[in-house]
Design an enzyme around this catalytic site. Sequence first.
Site, mmCIF file in Angstrom:
data_model
loop_
_atom_site.group_PDB
_atom_site.id
_atom_site.type_symbol
_atom_site.label_atom_id
_atom_site.label_comp_id
_atom_site.label_asym_id
_atom_site.label_seq_id
_atom_site.Cartn_x
_atom_site.Cartn_y
_atom_site.Cartn_z
ATOM 1 C CE LYS A 1 0.824 1.285 4.496
ATOM 2 N NZ LYS A 1 1.598 2.486 4.873
ATOM 3 C CG ASP B 1 -0.780 -0.322 8.050
ATOM 4 O OD1 ASP B 1 -1.684 0.463 8.399
ATOM 5 O OD2 ASP B 1 0.405 0.026 7.870
ATOM 6 N N GLY C 1 7.528 1.242 4.913
ATOM 7 C CA GLY C 1 6.364 2.129 4.915
ATOM 8 C C GLY C 1 5.324 1.726 3.888
HETATM 9 O O1 C5P Z 1 -0.587 -1.735 14.497
HETATM 10 P P1 C5P Z 1 0.875 -1.940 14.309
HETATM 11 O O2 C5P Z 1 1.415 -3.044 15.175
HETATM 12 O O3 C5P Z 1 1.284 -2.089 12.892
HETATM 13 O O4 C5P Z 1 1.565 -0.602 14.809
HETATM 14 C C1 C5P Z 1 2.944 -0.518 15.060
HETATM 15 C C2 C5P Z 1 3.228 0.701 15.922
HETATM 16 O O5 C5P Z 1 3.012 1.893 15.164
HETATM 17 C C3 C5P Z 1 2.350 0.841 17.146
HETATM 18 O O6 C5P Z 1 2.846 0.133 18.227
HETATM 19 C C4 C5P Z 1 2.409 2.348 17.392
HETATM 20 O O7 C5P Z 1 3.629 2.706 18.010
HETATM 21 C C5 C5P Z 1 2.456 2.913 15.979
HETATM 22 N N1 C5P Z 1 1.112 3.276 15.489
HETATM 23 C C6 C5P Z 1 0.490 4.398 16.000
HETATM 24 N N2 C5P Z 1 -0.768 4.724 15.555
HETATM 25 C C7 C5P Z 1 -1.396 3.976 14.622
HETATM 26 C C8 C5P Z 1 -0.785 2.835 14.081
HETATM 27 C C9 C5P Z 1 0.483 2.498 14.539
HETATM 28 O O8 C5P Z 1 1.046 5.097 16.846
HETATM 29 N N3 C5P Z 1 -2.603 4.344 14.209
#
Ligand code: C5P
Length: 308
Positions: free
Chosen positions: A9, A140, A102
Amino acid sequence: MITVRVPAKVNVQLGVGGLRADGFHGLANVFFAVALGDEVTASPVPAGEGVTLTCSGPDAGVVPLDDSNLAARAARLLAAHHGIADPGVHLHIAKAIPVAGGMAGGSADGAAALVACDALWQLDTPMETLLELAAELGSDVPFALLGGVALGRGRGEILEPLPVEGTFHWVFAVADGGLSTPAVFRECDRLREEAGTGSGESDVPEPDAEPALLAALADGDAVALAAALTNDLQPAALSLRPALAATLRAGTEAGALGALVSGSGPTCAFLAKDADGAAAVAEALRASGTCRTAHATYGPVPGAGVLA
Ligand code: C5P
């Protein structure tokens, strides 16, 4: 043996709200699925042999193959949901999505593993349940199941598909080394504190999807979309990796309509007028010395799906 193809993405808008009490940020996140993707193959192994993992591709060496890998976690989560106590599956990831870039490559593999194991184990899990399991794996992951173009609210997992017309042509400039998503969010908070605006939920206005961006997508208007591209994480990614400014400049000088950091970076995304334009921008970026490599691709494309 089941092979699933899954897209990467780019966020055409990444509006980042304040830091929530749960450590996440509220988002208005417009996801766009591109043809640059991974393939995950699930092969049967005898029950009780567990979940094993291999990976191929130029970046295979930097993909973690331990229990932290989202594909392995997805297989175990799906098994647990169905009460399968002793799952056995071998997952092979053919990796094309930049790692820690990313572009949600790890999330894509998690989504692909859910779909592949669901088919291999003949579970017929409803899409709604797969989306819930995906949200448990990461913010994601649900979008990688859905594909197309969608607005992600909450921490990005509450999805609303968006209307889109035609095909857009993209170029992705891959950097040397990745960036940690949590580190980029933390840097975003730090920059907001430094600027005096504050970084909490009460300091930062709740982000919303930009009407001009939604109209550009619905009209299939690449020039208008290029003008509407925004990423609230870009200042943070540039702060941690100042060299990305030169990459963005090189793509723009090569004729890209628009340029931005993809998600938390360090991959940079460029919107081109058409397929020829994208090929030219990719070639110029590869020659510029400002990135490791560059790929021309297109979208939107569907989410994780079994290959016939
Ligand atoms: O959800 P995921 O494990 O991919 O997110 C990784 C990290 O990215 C989270 O622990 C957080 O630090 C940050 N994050 C965030 N806000 C979001 C998505 C991710 O701060 N909406």
